[in-house]
Write an enzyme that holds these catalytic residues in place. Structure first.
Site, PDB file in Angstrom:
ATOM      1  CB  THR A 192      -0.847  -0.054   1.287  1.00  0.00           C
ATOM      2  OG1 THR A 192      -1.716  -1.155   1.181  1.00  0.00           O
ATOM      3  CG2 THR A 192      -1.629   1.206   1.530  1.00  0.00           C
ATOM      4  CB  VAL A 221     -13.752  -2.730   2.254  1.00  0.00           C
ATOM      5  CG1 VAL A 221     -13.161  -1.343   2.451  1.00  0.00           C
ATOM      6  CG2 VAL A 221     -14.618  -2.772   0.987  1.00  0.00           C
TER       7      VAL A 221
HETATM    8  N1  ASP Z   1      -3.852  -2.221   4.648  1.00  0.00           N
HETATM    9  C1  ASP Z   1      -4.172  -2.762   3.364  1.00  0.00           C
HETATM   10  C2  ASP Z   1      -5.446  -3.545   3.479  1.00  0.00           C
HETATM   11  O1  ASP Z   1      -5.629  -4.250   4.447  1.00  0.00           O
HETATM   12  C3  ASP Z   1      -3.117  -3.621   2.800  1.00  0.00           C
HETATM   13  C4  ASP Z   1      -1.716  -3.078   2.830  1.00  0.00           C
HETATM   14  O2  ASP Z   1      -1.411  -2.159   3.577  1.00  0.00           O
HETATM   15  O3  ASP Z   1      -0.882  -3.595   2.097  1.00  0.00           O
HETATM   16  O4  ASP Z   1      -6.224  -3.504   2.552  1.00  0.00           O
END
Ligand code: ASP
Length: 325
Positions: A192, A221
């Protein structure tokens, strides 16, 4: 000087002091800058080739430089965050935009959010499939509707109506992420992206964008589009952008918690971020966050092996890090 005059002056000074007591000091306009992340996870030197590392460093440097220039010329932290996140969304390196991971059905469903710490306004999109830059859609939700979050087809339609660039879902195909889906059981990948910026007017903005978790199902989500979980900003405290296992970030109100500890417990941004990551660990969650307060103090905390991260503040050189502390 007459005694009554001295008394008058002292009274005025006392009233002035009482009026300002408890008020936060004014923002120093010379302080501005940004901090960014490109995801936390099992990122170790052993797993990384020198070429890949150089690629990541180059992209993080490019994003930091672009954002810093926007702030330097006096434009808003909102503009800086949107621009920085767009650059990272357009890169296949990160799990956002172009490089988004695949769902269990072999599609890409993207989440993003943005929050303006000066107004506490926020916008978010969840599960969009055709928006090239979800962070811009999130900003449109904030600025053009009275809602905070739009999800699914409605969010895709809204983005098209707003004139944002629309792409076929195939645009998000990358071989690397496709292979990751096929090997999903080998361990989850994060990636992310997020940015927190402070502009010359003392306004803080935070934004986060993601493809979510590889192999996610049933319209899952994560925390990224949820204000207070993956993203939060308040000029009175700080801006925060998180990355990691979203379910734990949602249950722990992770991003808001950093701000809350600063307001209610008077912790510094670094201490607040550290405490919140300890809480995340305590709940069994993995991930990290970046945060910046209105004086340009930053935190980059995580409980994973690494987190792509960098910052540039006050004319200093850009600092980029990838591995553990
Ligand atoms: N936090 C994000 C989610 O759970 C994933 C990530 O940070 O890579 O959708």
């Amino acid at each position: 000087m007459k005694v009554t005059k001295i008394f008058k002056i002292l009274t005025i000074a006392l009233v002035f002091t009482i009026m300002n007591c408890g008020k936060t000091p004014l923002h120093n306009p010379t302080v501005y800058g940004l901090v960014i992340h490109g995801g936390a996870g099992t990122i170790t030197k052993e797993r990384m080739s020198p070429e890949k590392e150089a690629e990541y460093r180059g992209k993080i440097m490019g994003a930091l430089t672009a954002g810093y220039r926007i702030l330097e010329r006096g434009d808003s932290s909102l503009d800086a965050v949107e621009a920085v996140v767009r650059i990272m969304e357009d890169s296949p390196l990160f799990n956002a935009g172009k490089g988004a991971v695949f769902t269990n059905e072999g599609t890409n469903e993207l989440d993003a959010s943005i929050m303006d710490g000066s107004t506490l306004q926020a916008g978010a999109v969840a599960g969009v499939k055709t928006v090239k830059n979800p962070i811009s859609a999130a900003r449109k939700v904030m600025e053009k509707t009275w809602h905070v979050m739009l999800a699914g087809d409605g969010a895709d339609h809204f983005a098209a109506e707003q004139g944002l660039e629309i792409v076929d879902n195939n645009y998000f195909y990358t071989e690397r992420r496709w292979k990751a889906l096929k090997n999903a059981q080998e361990g989850e990948k994060y990636g992310t992206v997020g940015c927190v910026a402070l502009d010359k007017n003392g306004n803080i903005t935070a934004g986060t964008s993601t493809g979510g978790l590889t192999n996610k199902r049933w319209g899952r989500v994560g925390d990224t589009p949820i204000i207070g979980a993956g993203t939060y900003a308040n000029n009175e405290t700080c801006g925060v952008s998180g990355t990691g296992q979203g379910e734990y970030f949602i249950r722990g109100s992770i991003a808001y918690d950093v701000s809350a500890l600063m307001i209610y417990r008077s912790l510094t941004v670094k201490d607040a971020a550290g405490r919140v990551i300890d809480k995340l660990s305590g709940s069994g969650g993995k991930g990290g966050l970046i945060a910046m307060d209105r004086n340009g103090n930053i935190a980059m905390s995580f409980n994973t092996e690494g987190m792509y991260r960098g910052y540039r503040i006050n004319g200093s050189e850009s600092v980029i890090k990838i591995y553990g502390h």
